[in-house]
Design an enzyme around this catalytic site. Sequence first.
Site, short mmCIF file in Angstrom:
data_model
loop_
_atom_site.label_atom_id
_atom_site.label_comp_id
_atom_site.label_asym_id
_atom_site.label_seq_id
_atom_site.Cartn_x
_atom_site.Cartn_y
_atom_site.Cartn_z
N LYS A 13 12.72 -30.81 20.44
CA LYS A 13 12.94 -32.27 20.54
C LYS A 13 14.13 -32.73 19.69
O LYS A 13 15.03 -33.39 20.17
CB LYS A 13 11.69 -33.05 20.11
N ARG A 87 2.55 -40.05 18.87
CA ARG A 87 1.80 -38.81 18.65
C ARG A 87 0.37 -38.92 19.18
O ARG A 87 -0.34 -37.93 19.22
CB ARG A 87 1.69 -38.48 17.16
N ARG A 120 12.90 -21.37 11.73
CA ARG A 120 13.72 -22.59 11.74
C ARG A 120 14.18 -22.94 10.32
O ARG A 120 13.45 -22.75 9.36
CB ARG A 120 12.88 -23.74 12.29
N ARG A 153 11.28 -26.02 6.11
CA ARG A 153 10.37 -27.12 5.89
C ARG A 153 9.01 -26.58 5.47
O ARG A 153 8.57 -25.55 5.95
CB ARG A 153 10.21 -27.92 7.19
N ARG A 164 -0.61 -28.08 13.31
CA ARG A 164 0.21 -29.04 14.08
C ARG A 164 0.02 -28.84 15.58
O ARG A 164 -0.02 -29.80 16.35
CB ARG A 164 1.68 -28.89 13.68
P1 AMP Z 1 8.17 -33.74 13.17
O1 AMP Z 1 9.45 -33.73 12.40
O2 AMP Z 1 8.20 -34.67 14.34
O3 AMP Z 1 7.68 -32.35 13.51
O4 AMP Z 1 7.08 -34.36 12.18
C1 AMP Z 1 6.76 -33.74 10.95
C2 AMP Z 1 5.54 -34.40 10.34
O5 AMP Z 1 5.81 -35.79 10.11
C3 AMP Z 1 4.30 -34.39 11.20
O6 AMP Z 1 3.56 -33.16 11.09
C4 AMP Z 1 3.53 -35.58 10.63
O7 AMP Z 1 2.97 -35.26 9.37
C5 AMP Z 1 4.64 -36.58 10.38
N1 AMP Z 1 4.91 -37.42 11.57
C6 AMP Z 1 6.03 -37.44 12.36
N2 AMP Z 1 5.94 -38.33 13.34
C7 AMP Z 1 4.72 -38.92 13.19
C8 AMP Z 1 4.02 -39.92 13.91
N3 AMP Z 1 4.54 -40.48 15.00
N4 AMP Z 1 2.79 -40.27 13.46
C9 AMP Z 1 2.24 -39.71 12.37
N5 AMP Z 1 2.84 -38.74 11.66
C10 AMP Z 1 4.07 -38.34 12.05
#
Ligand code: AMP
Length: 215
Positions: A13, A87, A120, A153, A164
Amino acid sequence: MRLIIFGPPGSGKGTYASRLSPIFNIPHISTGQILRDARNDQKYGTIIKECQEKGELVPIDIVVEMLKKKLSEPDCKNGFILDGYPRNVEQAKKISDIPIDFIINLVVSDDIIIKRLSSRRQCDKCGEIYNILYLKPKEEGKCDKCGGNLIQRDDDKEDVIKERLKIYEEETRPVLDYYKRKVKIIDIECRDINASPDFMVEKILTALRKEGVKV
Ligand code: AMP
């Protein structure tokens, strides 16, 4: 153009959204990145860090407050590419007042995801994404774009990745059903872990052209 780029963690993404953003001249809005950038926030920093480290969702009110603030900025006037939001269905309902043109749904197997996420790396300054197996920076450990340090990360460790993916299956995938009759969903399949970002972006653009988008 208002796009949602949708898919499990590690489906690409962020990588594709950051490349689509200059093509459409609209900002790439990643809630994951907005939240990572807010880890030092006095009010919410601690809870955000805790949730992100465990791979759990950050409480909805915090995410919605930060996202709405971002979407109200002038650069979002002509559209945006939303990455990492919604989400779950509750989050989708919170933005039901914003018309969405397309959902790009990235379809990727768990095998590819686990391999991809554990290798990554991300720039600690600008957020650009690399991979030590197949999307290497020119200089090891340094970002090509801004020279920042490339780090792993803390939620890209295997046990957190599994958590996740579980949340994705249980909470996030049902979002597609919610949108099914409201927004055109374009499935983009990735079967080859070595498929380059450029190839995948072209696949997305071709699919959008088929829907009448001039690009
Ligand atoms: P991502 O970078 O999209 O993989 O997000 C990394 C982490 O950020 C996730 O595992 C959540 O802890 C938090 N996060 C990102 N987007 C959301 C969202 N829309 N709602 C809640 N937590 C989020």
